[in-house]
Design an enzyme around this catalytic site. Structure first.
Site, PDB file in Angstrom:
ATOM      1  N   THR A  53       0.861  -1.179   0.000  1.00 21.62           N
ATOM      2  CA  THR A  53       0.000   0.000   0.000  1.00 21.62           C
ATOM      3  C   THR A  53       0.897   1.228   0.000  1.00 21.62           C
ATOM      4  O   THR A  53       2.117   1.115  -0.017  1.00 21.62           O
ATOM      5  CB  THR A  53      -0.925   0.033   1.237  1.00 21.62           C
ATOM      6  OG1 THR A  53      -0.146   0.332   2.392  1.00 21.62           O
ATOM      7  CG2 THR A  53      -1.663  -1.277   1.427  1.00 21.62           C
ATOM      8  N   CYS A  54       0.307   2.387   0.092  1.00 24.20           N
ATOM      9  CA  CYS A  54       1.120   3.614   0.101  1.00 24.20           C
ATOM     10  C   CYS A  54       1.920   3.761   1.392  1.00 24.20           C
ATOM     11  O   CYS A  54       2.921   4.475   1.420  1.00 24.20           O
ATOM     12  CB  CYS A  54       0.240   4.836  -0.129  1.00 24.20           C
ATOM     13  SG  CYS A  54      -1.032   5.060   1.127  1.00 24.20           S
ATOM     14  N   ASN A  55       1.508   3.093   2.451  1.00 25.09           N
ATOM     15  CA  ASN A  55       2.194   3.236   3.735  1.00 25.09           C
ATOM     16  C   ASN A  55       2.995   2.019   4.175  1.00 25.09           C
ATOM     17  O   ASN A  55       3.737   2.099   5.146  1.00 25.09           O
ATOM     18  CB  ASN A  55       1.190   3.553   4.844  1.00 25.09           C
ATOM     19  CG  ASN A  55       0.659   4.956   4.750  1.00 25.09           C
ATOM     20  OD1 ASN A  55       1.383   5.865   4.357  1.00 25.09           O
ATOM     21  ND2 ASN A  55      -0.585   5.150   5.080  1.00 25.09           N
ATOM     22  N   ARG A  56       2.829   0.885   3.497  1.00 22.98           N
ATOM     23  CA  ARG A  56       3.536  -0.301   3.961  1.00 22.98           C
ATOM     24  C   ARG A  56       3.725  -1.311   2.834  1.00 22.98           C
ATOM     25  O   ARG A  56       3.001  -1.307   1.847  1.00 22.98           O
ATOM     26  CB  ARG A  56       2.819  -0.959   5.123  1.00 22.98           C
ATOM     27  CG  ARG A  56       1.532  -1.673   4.742  1.00 22.98           C
ATOM     28  CD  ARG A  56       0.820  -2.174   6.001  1.00 22.98           C
ATOM     29  NE  ARG A  56      -0.032  -3.321   5.759  1.00 22.98           N
ATOM     30  CZ  ARG A  56      -1.228  -3.292   5.204  1.00 22.98           C
ATOM     31  NH1 ARG A  56      -1.724  -2.146   4.785  1.00 22.98           N
ATOM     32  NH2 ARG A  56      -1.930  -4.386   5.045  1.00 22.98           N
TER      33      ARG A  56
END
Length: 64
Positions: A53-56
């Protein structure tokens, strides 16, 4: 696991890695596929799931 296999998790998140580092493993789907292939190429690894994802970026797998 009882069958002699081990479930593993390798991950990076916005809390543990810089944007530059996370982008090396995520980004275009081709990079995620490359990471998937790389992990499946490790001796003893039989299954891999990559979540990006964009964060992980997380890789779950099964190894002997």
């Amino acid at each position: 696991m009882r069958n002699g296999k081990t479930l593993f998790l390798i991950g990076l998140s916005h809390l543990t890695a810089s944007v530059d580092r996370r982008e090396r493993f995520a980004g275009p789907s081709s990079r995620v596929r490359d990471l998937h292939k790389l992990l499946l190429g490790v001796e003893g690894v039989s299954e891999v799931l990559v979540v990006a994802t964009c964060n992980r970026v997380e890789s779950y797998g099964v190894a002997e």
